[in-house]
Design a protein around this motif. Structure first.
Motif, mmCIF file in Angstrom:
data_model
loop_
_atom_site.group_PDB
_atom_site.id
_atom_site.type_symbol
_atom_site.label_atom_id
_atom_site.label_comp_id
_atom_site.label_asym_id
_atom_site.label_seq_id
_atom_site.Cartn_x
_atom_site.Cartn_y
_atom_site.Cartn_z
ATOM 1 N N UNK A 133 -69.366 -21.886 -30.812
ATOM 2 C CA UNK A 133 -70.787 -22.214 -30.881
ATOM 3 C C UNK A 133 -71.298 -22.588 -29.487
ATOM 4 N N UNK A 134 -72.591 -22.803 -29.376
ATOM 5 C CA UNK A 134 -73.206 -23.094 -28.081
ATOM 6 C C UNK A 134 -72.616 -24.338 -27.433
ATOM 7 N N UNK A 135 -72.367 -25.371 -28.213
ATOM 8 C CA UNK A 135 -71.815 -26.617 -27.666
ATOM 9 C C UNK A 135 -70.404 -26.396 -27.117
ATOM 10 N N UNK A 136 -69.612 -25.612 -27.802
ATOM 11 C CA UNK A 136 -68.252 -25.332 -27.336
ATOM 12 C C UNK A 136 -68.261 -24.534 -26.036
ATOM 13 N N UNK A 137 -69.149 -23.554 -25.945
ATOM 14 C CA UNK A 137 -69.260 -22.766 -24.713
ATOM 15 C C UNK A 137 -69.743 -23.640 -23.569
ATOM 16 N N UNK A 138 -70.736 -24.474 -23.824
ATOM 17 C CA UNK A 138 -71.241 -25.367 -22.773
ATOM 18 C C UNK A 138 -70.157 -26.311 -22.291
ATOM 19 N N UNK A 148 -66.953 -25.806 -22.366
ATOM 20 C CA UNK A 148 -66.003 -25.030 -21.577
ATOM 21 C C UNK A 148 -66.557 -24.770 -20.175
ATOM 22 N N UNK A 149 -67.814 -24.362 -20.098
ATOM 23 C CA UNK A 149 -68.423 -24.076 -18.803
ATOM 24 C C UNK A 149 -68.515 -25.332 -17.936
ATOM 25 N N UNK A 150 -68.821 -26.465 -18.549
ATOM 26 C CA UNK A 150 -68.943 -27.712 -17.794
ATOM 27 C C UNK A 150 -67.613 -28.181 -17.217
ATOM 28 N N UNK A 151 -66.511 -27.888 -17.895
ATOM 29 C CA UNK A 151 -65.197 -28.354 -17.428
ATOM 30 C C UNK A 151 -64.422 -27.292 -16.662
ATOM 31 N N UNK A 211 -68.395 -12.553 -26.936
ATOM 32 C CA UNK A 211 -69.678 -13.215 -27.213
ATOM 33 C C UNK A 211 -70.737 -12.855 -26.187
ATOM 34 N N UNK A 212 -70.416 -11.886 -25.326
ATOM 35 C CA UNK A 212 -71.435 -11.372 -24.419
ATOM 36 C C UNK A 212 -71.400 -11.931 -23.017
ATOM 37 N N UNK A 213 -70.435 -12.780 -22.714
ATOM 38 C CA UNK A 213 -70.319 -13.279 -21.343
ATOM 39 C C UNK A 213 -69.272 -12.428 -20.648
ATOM 40 N N UNK A 214 -69.700 -11.648 -19.691
ATOM 41 C CA UNK A 214 -68.769 -10.784 -18.959
ATOM 42 C C UNK A 214 -69.392 -10.451 -17.608
ATOM 43 N N UNK A 215 -68.595 -9.864 -16.776
ATOM 44 C CA UNK A 215 -69.107 -9.421 -15.491
ATOM 45 C C UNK A 215 -70.114 -8.309 -15.710
ATOM 46 N N UNK A 216 -71.212 -8.404 -15.009
ATOM 47 C CA UNK A 216 -72.197 -7.335 -15.065
ATOM 48 C C UNK A 216 -71.767 -6.224 -14.128
ATOM 49 N N UNK A 217 -72.142 -5.065 -14.419
ATOM 50 C CA UNK A 217 -71.763 -3.922 -13.589
ATOM 51 C C UNK A 217 -71.538 -2.721 -14.460
#
Length: 102
Positions: free
Chosen positions: A38-43, A45-48, A95-101
């Motif tokens: 969920x959004x909280x779990x992703x946030x 992860x990103x914060x840490x 979930x859609x987070x990947x390198x763009x290109x």
């Protein structure tokens, strides 16, 4: 199994490789079911991740793995630490987070 885990939808992710240090030289394969983070779990992860990307990924995966498979997942991570990156990368891409290109 808790009622909450029955309500969550899980998808199976698999990873296989040859362990060059194994006696048999056979392919090693792991398969686990994960819920969509969920959004909280992703946030979280990103914060840490700036402090420790591996720990942030390990924490996320341990939160979203099917409860019946959590002990096996953690044991697999202890034996093969690279699995953390392999499974986390697959989840993040899913979930859609990947390198763009390309």
């Amino acid at each position: 199994m808790s009622e909450a885990s029955l309500e969550r939808k899980y998808a199976e992710f698999s990873h296989s490789f040859v362990d060059p240090w194994a006696d048999d030289g056979e392919e090693t394969s792991f398969s686990f079911r994960f819920a969509k983070p969920n959004k909280a779990q992703i946030k979280r992860m990103q914060d840490t991740a700036g402090k420790s990307a591996a720990l942030a990924s390990r924490n996320l995966l341990s939160e979203i793995v099917h409860p019946d498979e959590k002990d096996a997942l953690l044991a697999a991570f202890d034996e093969y630490p690279g699995l953390v990156t392999a499974f986390a990368s697959a989840i993040i891409k899913g979930i859609g987070i990947a390198d763009l290109g390309k």
